[in-house]
Design an enzyme around this catalytic site. Structure first.
Site, PDB file in Angstrom:
ATOM      1  CG  ASN A   9      29.004 -14.894   1.171  1.00  0.00           C
ATOM      2  OD1 ASN A   9      29.628 -14.831   0.105  1.00  0.00           O
ATOM      3  ND2 ASN A   9      29.281 -14.121   2.212  1.00  0.00           N
ATOM      4  CD1 TRP A  10      28.687 -20.792  -2.465  1.00  0.00           C
ATOM      5  CD2 TRP A  10      29.639 -20.886  -4.487  1.00  0.00           C
ATOM      6  NE1 TRP A  10      27.955 -21.665  -3.234  1.00  0.00           N
ATOM      7  CE2 TRP A  10      28.511 -21.740  -4.480  1.00  0.00           C
ATOM      8  CE3 TRP A  10      30.391 -20.778  -5.666  1.00  0.00           C
ATOM      9  CZ2 TRP A  10      28.122 -22.481  -5.600  1.00  0.00           C
ATOM     10  CZ3 TRP A  10      30.011 -21.515  -6.779  1.00  0.00           C
ATOM     11  CH2 TRP A  10      28.887 -22.356  -6.735  1.00  0.00           C
ATOM     12  CE  LYS A  11      31.728 -15.876   4.137  1.00  0.00           C
ATOM     13  NZ  LYS A  11      32.036 -15.701   5.533  1.00  0.00           N
ATOM     14  CG  HIS A  98      29.665 -10.248   4.174  1.00  0.00           C
ATOM     15  ND1 HIS A  98      30.820 -10.485   4.873  1.00  0.00           N
ATOM     16  CD2 HIS A  98      28.885 -11.348   4.340  1.00  0.00           C
ATOM     17  CE1 HIS A  98      30.749 -11.690   5.434  1.00  0.00           C
ATOM     18  NE2 HIS A  98      29.584 -12.233   5.126  1.00  0.00           N
ATOM     19  CD  GLU A 170      25.767 -12.552   7.417  1.00  0.00           C
ATOM     20  OE1 GLU A 170      25.761 -13.764   7.244  1.00  0.00           O
ATOM     21  OE2 GLU A 170      26.546 -11.794   6.834  1.00  0.00           O
ATOM     22  N   GLY A 176      31.563 -17.441  10.612  1.00  0.00           N
ATOM     23  CA  GLY A 176      32.709 -18.334  10.401  1.00  0.00           C
ATOM     24  C   GLY A 176      33.366 -18.818  11.681  1.00  0.00           C
ATOM     25  N   GLY A 237      27.436 -19.208   4.890  1.00  0.00           N
ATOM     26  CA  GLY A 237      28.793 -19.168   4.337  1.00  0.00           C
ATOM     27  C   GLY A 237      29.365 -20.573   4.227  1.00  0.00           C
ATOM     28  N   GLY A 238      30.104 -20.987   5.252  1.00  0.00           N
ATOM     29  CA  GLY A 238      30.822 -22.269   5.231  1.00  0.00           C
ATOM     30  C   GLY A 238      29.985 -23.449   4.777  1.00  0.00           C
TER      31      GLY A 238
HETATM   32  P1  PGA Z   1      29.243 -18.580   7.980  1.00  0.00           P
HETATM   33  O1  PGA Z   1      29.277 -17.237   7.100  1.00  0.00           O
HETATM   34  O2  PGA Z   1      27.955 -19.270   7.677  1.00  0.00           O
HETATM   35  O3  PGA Z   1      30.440 -19.339   7.530  1.00  0.00           O
HETATM   36  O4  PGA Z   1      29.330 -18.140   9.412  1.00  0.00           O
HETATM   37  C1  PGA Z   1      28.147 -16.436   7.015  1.00  0.00           C
HETATM   38  C2  PGA Z   1      28.434 -15.212   6.186  1.00  0.00           C
HETATM   39  O5  PGA Z   1      29.583 -14.804   6.033  1.00  0.00           O
HETATM   40  O6  PGA Z   1      27.534 -14.597   5.671  1.00  0.00           O
END
Ligand code: PGA
Length: 254
Positions: A9-11, A98, A170, A176, A237-238
């Site tokens: 998930n690149w956001k 999300h 999650e 994050g 994510g990150g």
């Molecule tokens: P993260 O994000 O790995 O940076 O905690 C996960 C997500 O938002 O799905």
């Protein structure tokens, strides 16, 4: 046998050239001798979907996903993107519900349900995110939170529709933050979700529904998390913004 998934998930990150470079580095790694068998879903910003889906077209186990969609199919919704548009650009998966959509854009379980229906109608596989807030974790209502999210967004689907679903658990407080949930916490929630699906849709659907964990997953903590009984992969994510970090997670699962 469960299918295994690593979902990136690149956001709202990366320029177009950075995005293309990241994908080409991932593909280079996949061309090596023993390519991972895990399914890799890259959920990228809308504007990069078309070009990146051309880059990944025909590559085994690699798919492009979207991070959001509108819950309507067409019409006067300025600035919005529908599932039928996403499909026409090469999208195979869609993240729905999300926690950032829920908290920053007030998305309800009912809106998530509409998006899931649009997604399935347009032949896009939904990845439904659920998870409790820190407050719910602290006051021990975390099973209630996830229970309600799943009941309201998923449990009106019929069996055939539900068979298209991937669930990502999650915990909001771990996204994050670098605070991964404890293995025991992950294990008990995944078991809770799996049992819940079995009670509603039966043994065979519950056995094949992928349940992913998300929240500060890195190549360092991935192997413990992926070793848990009901964990079939991860939403990252990150650590998905760097090809080495991301592929190291993929390799742990393979
Ligand atoms: P993260 O994000 O790995 O940076 O905690 C996960 C997500 O938002 O799905």
């Amino acid at each position: 046998m469960h299918k295994k998934f690593i979902v990136a998930n690149w956001k709202m990150n990366l320029s177009l050239s950075e995005a293309k470079k990241l994908v080409s580095n991932i593909l280079k790694e996949l061309k090596k001798k023993n390519p991972p068998k895990t399914n890799i879903i890259l959920c990228v910003p809308y504007v990069y979907i078309n070009i990146l889906s051309q880059m990944t077209s025909g590559i085994r186990n690699v798919f492009i996903g979207a991070q959001n969609s509108n819950e309507n199919n067409t019409g006067a919704f300025t600035g919005e993107i529908s599932c039928s548009m996403l499909k026409s650009c090469g999208v195979d998966y869609l993240i729905v519900g999300h926690s950032e959509r829920r908290s920053l854009y007030n998305e309800s379980n009912k809106v998530a349900e509409k998006k899931i229906l649009q997604s399935i109608t347009n032949n896009i596989l939904p990845i439904f995110c659920c998870g409790e807030t820190l407050e719910a974790r602290k006051n021990k209502t975390y099973f209630d939170s996830v229970n309600t999210q799943i009941n309201e967004s998923l449990f009106n689907l019929d069996k055939d529709q539900f068979s298209k679903i991937t669930i990502a658990y999650e915990p909001v407080w771990s996204i994050g933050t670098g605070m991964t949930a404890e293995l025991k916490e992950i294990e008990e929630m995944h078991k809770f979700i799996r049992n819940k699906i079995r009670n509603k849709y039966g043994k065979s659907i519950s056995a094949t529904t992928p349940i992913l964990y998300g929240g500060s997953v890195t190549s360092l903590n991935a192997s413990n998390i992926f070793g848990l009984l009901n964990v079939n992969g991860s939403l990252v994510g990150g650590a998905s913004l760097n090809a080495d970090d991301f592929m190291n997670i993929v390799k742990v699962l393979t």
